[in-house]
Design an enzyme around this catalytic site. Structure first.
Site, PDB file in Angstrom:
ATOM      1  N   ALA A   1       0.771  -1.381  -0.011  1.00  0.00           N
ATOM      2  CA  ALA A   1       0.470   0.456  -0.253  1.00  0.00           C
ATOM      3  C   ALA A   1       0.675   1.406   0.084  1.00  0.00           C
ATOM      4  CB  ALA A   1      -0.867   0.026   1.472  1.00  0.00           C
TER       5      ALA A   1
ATOM      6  N   GLU B   1       6.749  -2.194  19.212  1.00  0.00           N
ATOM      7  CA  GLU B   1       6.603  -0.992  20.606  1.00  0.00           C
ATOM      8  C   GLU B   1       8.425  -0.807  19.703  1.00  0.00           C
ATOM      9  OE1 GLU B   1       6.954  -1.558  24.126  1.00  0.00           O
ATOM     10  OE2 GLU B   1       6.170   0.443  24.776  1.00  0.00           O
TER      11      GLU B   1
ATOM     12  N   THR C   1       2.589  -5.836  15.017  1.00  0.00           N
ATOM     13  CA  THR C   1       3.398  -6.922  15.478  1.00  0.00           C
ATOM     14  C   THR C   1       1.595  -7.623  16.023  1.00  0.00           C
ATOM     15  OG1 THR C   1       4.165  -7.387  18.340  1.00  0.00           O
ATOM     16  CG2 THR C   1       2.515  -5.429  17.482  1.00  0.00           C
TER      17      THR C   1
ATOM     18  N   ASP D   1       1.790  -9.310  19.046  1.00  0.00           N
ATOM     19  CA  ASP D   1       1.672  -9.140  20.188  1.00  0.00           C
ATOM     20  C   ASP D   1       0.205  -7.873  20.662  1.00  0.00           C
ATOM     21  OD1 ASP D   1       3.769 -10.025  20.919  1.00  0.00           O
ATOM     22  OD2 ASP D   1       4.817  -9.268  21.484  1.00  0.00           O
TER      23      ASP D   1
ATOM     24  N   GLU E   1       3.507 -16.300  27.326  1.00  0.00           N
ATOM     25  CA  GLU E   1       4.703 -16.454  27.985  1.00  0.00           C
ATOM     26  C   GLU E   1       5.535 -15.419  28.988  1.00  0.00           C
ATOM     27  OE1 GLU E   1       7.356 -16.089  24.309  1.00  0.00           O
ATOM     28  OE2 GLU E   1       6.690 -13.874  23.945  1.00  0.00           O
TER      29      GLU E   1
HETATM   30  O1  F6P Z   1       7.102  -9.466  19.705  1.00  0.00           O
HETATM   31  C1  F6P Z   1       6.291 -10.455  18.824  1.00  0.00           C
HETATM   32  C2  F6P Z   1       7.500 -11.729  18.867  1.00  0.00           C
HETATM   33  O2  F6P Z   1       7.072 -12.690  18.224  1.00  0.00           O
HETATM   34  C3  F6P Z   1       7.148 -11.888  20.697  1.00  0.00           C
HETATM   35  O3  F6P Z   1       5.535 -12.658  21.218  1.00  0.00           O
HETATM   36  C4  F6P Z   1       8.067 -12.825  21.100  1.00  0.00           C
HETATM   37  O4  F6P Z   1       8.615 -12.349  22.679  1.00  0.00           O
HETATM   38  C5  F6P Z   1       8.930 -12.540  20.871  1.00  0.00           C
HETATM   39  O5  F6P Z   1       8.650 -12.087  19.445  1.00  0.00           O
HETATM   40  C6  F6P Z   1       9.823 -13.439  19.803  1.00  0.00           C
HETATM   41  O6  F6P Z   1      10.785 -12.642  19.354  1.00  0.00           O
HETATM   42  P1  F6P Z   1      12.255 -13.546  18.530  1.00  0.00           P
HETATM   43  O7  F6P Z   1      11.583 -14.056  17.713  1.00  0.00           O
HETATM   44  O8  F6P Z   1      13.618 -11.865  18.319  1.00  0.00           O
HETATM   45  O9  F6P Z   1      12.850 -15.014  18.681  1.00  0.00           O
END
Ligand code: F6P
Length: 319
Positions: A22, A103, A126, A128, A223
């Protein structure tokens, strides 16, 4: 404004490609030259900046991941690293930068603007859903569908064997993925970082339900609250089920984006170009009550998203 660039940064999320598409297409239609930066802020520091045409983004909307690739860039966290990035943007005569990411990436964009007055615009990307001032981020819906699908499958085998499954989801410090996937699969319990868990109360409830004849038990843990192994240890021999553990991991970040994510990313990508052209700099594109609005990046970073406790209570009531 004549030349703009776009990059994806941090953990990838489904829909990032639709946002890139886009930005490129709306930018080109507005008569701009549009550049893609490879490998996020690391690529920016290295000057990996290439011109993108309308056709370069054909057929990418349905693809998971990001065609520009991404990185978690330690160097960009330093003043020196950001200075190098600003120099590269100026060398390429880039007048404005669209940053798609979570973020950390949006904070980086804000600091780049504050230190070097480079016009930036953010798109929240993201899984999250932990970014303030927006109802949803690009990738959340696809991730939730992936998690729901996985839990549904685990429920099948849980019922066949009369087992409990402890399913660990991603989300960093946020319990959103665990909460919404737990609510929408009818999980028996959801454990999130925002709400302290009492394992005595939880195990008594689950044991009671088991005695009443329940044949499966799904516990979703974020987590950021605990690992699935910690939960299993805390409930060991207390809930009346043979127990198995599933850590969903990075499967949650991949896959073809849902229609919702494609639409959200397309709307935000288009608005990001308009924001740059209208001088609405240092803002983030946000979804607010169905509309895309421009929120100051500073406000976004200062207002971290909190968990919707009404959803948490609903998940409990329905479990
Ligand atoms: O921010 C996205 C995310 O997938 C989180 O949920 C997770 O804690 C983190 O990134 C994992 O990061 P990486 O792929 O660097 O291990």
């Amino acid at each position: 404004m004549k030349r703009i660039a776009v990059l994806t940064s941090g953990g990838d999320s489904p829909g990032m490609n639709a946002a890139i598409r886009a930005v490129v297409r709306v930018g080109v239609r507005k008569g701009l030259e549009v550049f893609g930066v490879e490998r996020g802020f690391c690529g920016l520091i290295e000057g990996r900046i290439k011109k993108m045409s309308f056709n370069d983004v054909a057929g990418i909307m349905e693809k998971g991941g990001t065609i520009l690739r991404s990185s978690r860039c330690e160097e960009f966290r330093t003043t020196e690293g950001r200075k190098k990035a600003a120099v590269k943007l100026r060398e390429h005569n880039i007048d404005g930068l669209v940053v798609i990411g979570g973020e950390g990436s949006l904070t980086g964009a804000l600091i780049l603007y504050e230190e070097h007055t480079i016009p930036v615009v953010g798109i929240p990307g993201t899984i999250d859903n932990d970014i303030g001032m927006t109802d949803m981020c690009v990738g959340v819906d696809t991730c939730l569908n992936t998690v729901v699908d996985a839990i549904q499958k685990l429920k099948d085998t849980a019922s066949s064997h009369e087992r409990a499954f402890i399913v660990e989801t991603m989300g960093r410090e946020s319990g959103y993925i665990a909460l919404v996937s737990g609510l929408t699969t009818g999980a028996e319990a959801v454990i999130v970082p925002e709400v302290p868990v009492n394992y005595d109360t939880l195990s008594s409830r689950l044991l009671e339900e088991r005695k009443r004849g329940k044949i499966n038990c799904i516990i979703v843990v974020a987590e950021g609250a605990a690992s699935a192994y910690e939960v299993a240890r805390s409930l060991e021999n207390r809930i009346g089920y043979d127990t198995r553990i599933t850590i969903l991991g990075h499967v949650q970040r991949g896959g073809s984006p849902t229609a919702f994510d494609r639409l959200l990313a397309s709307r935000m990508g288009a608005q990001a170009v308009h924001a740059l052209l209208n001088g609405d700099h240092c803002t983030m594109m946000a979804l607010e009550l169905g509309k895309i609005v421009h929120v100051p990046l500073k406000k976004v970073i200062e207002n971290k998203k909190t968990l919707d406790m009404s959803l948490y209570n609903l998940a409990y009531q329905l479990s």
